[in-house]
Design an enzyme around this catalytic site. Sequence first.
Site, short mmCIF file in Angstrom:
data_model
loop_
_atom_site.label_atom_id
_atom_site.label_comp_id
_atom_site.label_asym_id
_atom_site.label_seq_id
_atom_site.Cartn_x
_atom_site.Cartn_y
_atom_site.Cartn_z
N CYS A 126 30.14 59.32 -60.82
CA CYS A 126 30.78 58.89 -59.75
C CYS A 126 32.32 58.91 -59.49
O CYS A 126 32.79 59.24 -58.45
CB CYS A 126 30.21 57.48 -59.40
SG CYS A 126 30.36 56.37 -60.95
N HIS A 234 34.45 52.18 -56.36
CA HIS A 234 35.51 52.50 -57.35
C HIS A 234 36.68 52.82 -56.62
O HIS A 234 36.71 53.41 -55.61
CB HIS A 234 34.93 53.80 -58.29
CG HIS A 234 33.80 53.45 -58.96
ND1 HIS A 234 33.00 52.44 -59.52
CD2 HIS A 234 32.97 54.36 -59.76
CE1 HIS A 234 32.06 52.54 -60.12
NE2 HIS A 234 32.08 53.63 -60.22
C1 2RA Z 1 29.81 53.68 -64.10
N1 2RA Z 1 29.93 55.86 -63.66
O1 2RA Z 1 30.43 53.37 -63.09
C2 2RA Z 1 29.34 54.90 -64.41
C3 2RA Z 1 27.91 54.75 -63.95
N2 2RA Z 1 27.48 55.41 -63.02
O2 2RA Z 1 29.70 52.88 -65.13
#
Ligand code: 2RA
Length: 331
Positions: A126, A234
């Site tokens: 991601c 994120h």
């Molecule tokens: C996280 N990218 O955010 C990893 C899991 N998809 O922990």
Amino acid sequence: MRVAVVGATGMVGQVILKVLAERNFPISELYPVASEKSIGNNIQFNNKSFKVIGLEEAVSLKPDLALFSAGGDTSLEWAPKFAEVGTKVVDNSSAWRMDPSKKLVIPEINASELTSEDLIIANPNCSTIQMLMALKPLHDTYKIKRVVVSTYQSITGTGVKAVQQLENEYNNEQGEMAYPYPIHKNAIPHCDVFTDNGYTKEEMKLSNETKKILGDDSVQVSATAIRIPVVGGHSESVNIEFEKDFEENDVRKLLSEFPGITVQDNTSVNTYPMPIYAEGKDDVFVGRIRRDYSQPKTLNMWIVADNLRKGAATNAIQIAEYMLKNGLLPA
Ligand code: 2RA
């Protein structure tokens, strides 16, 4: 099209089902697949109820497409079994990403690499997807030398247990711990496991996957991945050194013209990306675009995206949509 969703009861699996319905993906038969303990449970899709089935049964049904989000071990064992019966697999785990025989795809960047030979296709991590969406138009124009990135990752990336831990701490309740430390009021510099070089696997994914997707091993990446008590997505603070110099307004134009990117960049009216507003959306949001005056040909920017959507489910479904549109999947 007959579609299996492997890991249908998990956090990403549930978003895959939601996005498939939102995008009216052409499904004639849906096979929700999960572990033994969930077989026989009902899940809802498009206002209909579907029974969860196991992996053996799912392979025997020979789906046209299998969207995996069930962890690396399950992918390593079962993706080849689906491929053997002719199923196209798009896998969200890290199992196949660095396999030289497998494509690692962000549709807006490198879907054209896909051919009829590709039966197992890897969805990037991601945090890689959202960063590369912003880096690609700039790399093509100014050639990236080095990226220094700090990520501020949603607790949803860890999974439902961590989300529950945060809720318990927020409500001052006891419960199972996904992390050895409190998440609420904290920032944990530890996503995934530490490797021998002092970086975590999450940080090395940003470095390794960037090289593979851009097809350029000369691009150097140094990452620090932080877990924060945020749900919506994120965020990434990115510092990029280029081979060529740039004009900031040209950078904003390149980004705003790149499919799937929304530029939110007007500090005079406090406009910049934030996960609280990115949640539930499929675009990658870019702002705080500014020259780094401490070093020539270097730029800072801030990148935010919903890690469960463009960071996982939506990117995987966009790969499937590309394959459908280009005759690599049956209508
Ligand atoms: C996280 N990218 O955010 C990893 C899991 N998809 O922990």
